[in-house]
Design an enzyme around this catalytic site. Structure first.
Site, mmCIF file in Angstrom:
data_model
loop_
_atom_site.group_PDB
_atom_site.id
_atom_site.type_symbol
_atom_site.label_atom_id
_atom_site.label_comp_id
_atom_site.label_asym_id
_atom_site.label_seq_id
_atom_site.Cartn_x
_atom_site.Cartn_y
_atom_site.Cartn_z
ATOM 1 N N CYS A 132 -7.195 2.108 2.911
ATOM 2 C CA CYS A 132 -7.991 3.474 3.103
ATOM 3 C C CYS A 132 -6.172 4.270 2.893
ATOM 4 O O CYS A 132 -5.658 5.061 4.055
ATOM 5 C CB CYS A 132 -8.052 3.396 4.303
ATOM 6 S SG CYS A 132 -8.113 5.501 4.060
ATOM 7 N N CYS A 135 -6.437 7.175 5.063
ATOM 8 C CA CYS A 135 -6.344 6.975 6.864
ATOM 9 C C CYS A 135 -4.653 6.363 6.736
ATOM 10 O O CYS A 135 -3.823 6.821 7.788
ATOM 11 C CB CYS A 135 -6.589 6.149 7.429
ATOM 12 S SG CYS A 135 -8.409 5.430 6.255
ATOM 13 N N ASP A 136 -3.872 6.299 5.701
ATOM 14 C CA ASP A 136 -2.858 5.138 6.133
ATOM 15 C C ASP A 136 -1.666 6.033 4.754
ATOM 16 O O ASP A 136 -0.358 6.128 4.849
ATOM 17 C CB ASP A 136 -2.480 4.283 6.009
ATOM 18 C CG ASP A 136 -3.320 3.001 6.740
ATOM 19 O OD1 ASP A 136 -3.221 3.950 7.582
ATOM 20 O OD2 ASP A 136 -3.751 1.857 6.368
#
Ligand code: NAP
Length: 299
Positions: A132, A135-136
């Protein structure tokens, strides 16, 4: 016994919940993650949902959830582990041993990230390997990363990461890309993006954290992160032997959500269909709830 148990709290499940509630049904949404809203929360910007251009996926998921809560939908945290058809309705056993019973089930558990299945992938998950970018990605600001895949997710991820990373390698197994030509053109115009295609990643290497990937032709690509975006797989293992699935594991159902088992409906990315998007998931949820209400009316 509930009228409707909805398994999954992404756009398909939440839309089904709103429609079921408005049909005056006793409905509970079972969610694996507390306050989860499914894959949509992982999207940076959703630009193709009617009327809400540019909204972040996270905000969109939150808005869907608020909407369902305001309509009085109840949520239960837990993971479905088995589904059994009873004489009347269904029994759903949770991983922690609890049992739920419902006259109908709408299964909207979505899909999970496909893995490459290469050496080092599992060992470095969360230590350089991510599924992701939204997300990261921020953890890799100023660093070099690789993105694996050739679909829209991989292209969007590479573009997103190119805004914050020193360098982005986009590595795809074929010379042709599945993703949008317009995004590919944008990537080609970026000085800090290098496209390696065709190229197959054969291993992730590193010590405590990722230090690079190895290609099948023997090349070593130094990078601190590998973002894997090679598609999704439906979360339908539980449905094996319960309803008909297609060869890829998607639940066989038309847009009404009706499956091979009366009273058991599916909605969203688990269904075999042409287009898996937020808008089609929401539409599936509405259809499945209406089908469940009709089934209950017919007794
Ligand atoms: P996808 O379109 O199925 O693409 C998966 C990519 O991964 C393909 O390029 C495929 O290669 C590659 N791949 C699959 N297995 C692999 C393996 N074992 N090793 C190496 N590469 C592998 O999946 P997606 O990109 O996640 O997109 C899913 C759906 O969401 C699509 O319909 C997509 O259009 C949509 N989506 C839309 C947007 C948008 O509208 N902006 C954004 C994201 C996603 P091959 O091409 O060789 O098969």
């Amino acid at each position: 016994m509930l009228d409707v148990l909805i398994i999954g709290s992404g756009p398909a499940g939440l839309s089904a919940a709103i429609y079921a509630k408005r049909a005056n049904l006793d409905v509970t949404v079972l969610e694996k993650l507390y306050m989860g809203t499914g894959q949509v929360a992982e999207s940076g910007r959703v630009d193709n949902y009617l009327g809400l251009p540019g909204m972040s996926g996270y905000e969109m998921g939150e808005a869907f959830r608020r909407h369902a809560e305001e309509f009085g939908v109840s949520f239960l945290e837990g993971e479905a582990a088995a589904i059994a058809k009873m004489q009347e309705g269904f029994e759903v056993s949770l991983a922690d041993g609890r049992q739920l019973t419902a006259k109908t089930v709408i299964y909207a558990a979505g899909a999970t990230h496909r893995h490459l299945g290469i050496d080092g992938e599992d060992a470095f998950a969360g230590r350089g390997v991510s599924y992701c970018a939204v997300c990261d990605g921020a953890f890799y600001r100023g660093k070099t990363v690789a993105v694996a895949g050739g679909g829209n997710t991989a292209l969007d991820d590479a573009l997103y990461l190119s805004e914050m990373c020193e360098k982005v390698y986009l590595i795809h197994r074929r010379a042709e890309f599945r993703g949008a030509a317009v995004t590919l053109e944008k990537l080609k115009a970026k000085k800090n993006v290098e496209i390696l295609a065709p190229a197959v990643i054969s291993a992730v290497k590193g010590e405590k954290k990722v230090s690079g990937v190895v290609l099948a032709d023997g090349r070593d690509i130094a990078c601190q992160g590998l973002f894997i975006a090679v598609g999704m797989m439906p979360q339908t293992e539980l449905l094996n032997g319960v309803i008909s699935l297609d060869a890829a594991g998607y639940a066989m159902a038309d847009e009404t959500g009706k499956t091979s088992l009366a009273g058991f409906f599916v909605a969203g990315d688990v269904r075999n269909k042409a287009l898996r998007q937020v808008v089609t998931a929401a539409a599936d949820g509405a259809n499945a709830a209406v089908s469940a209400a009709e089934y209950l009316r017919q007794g």
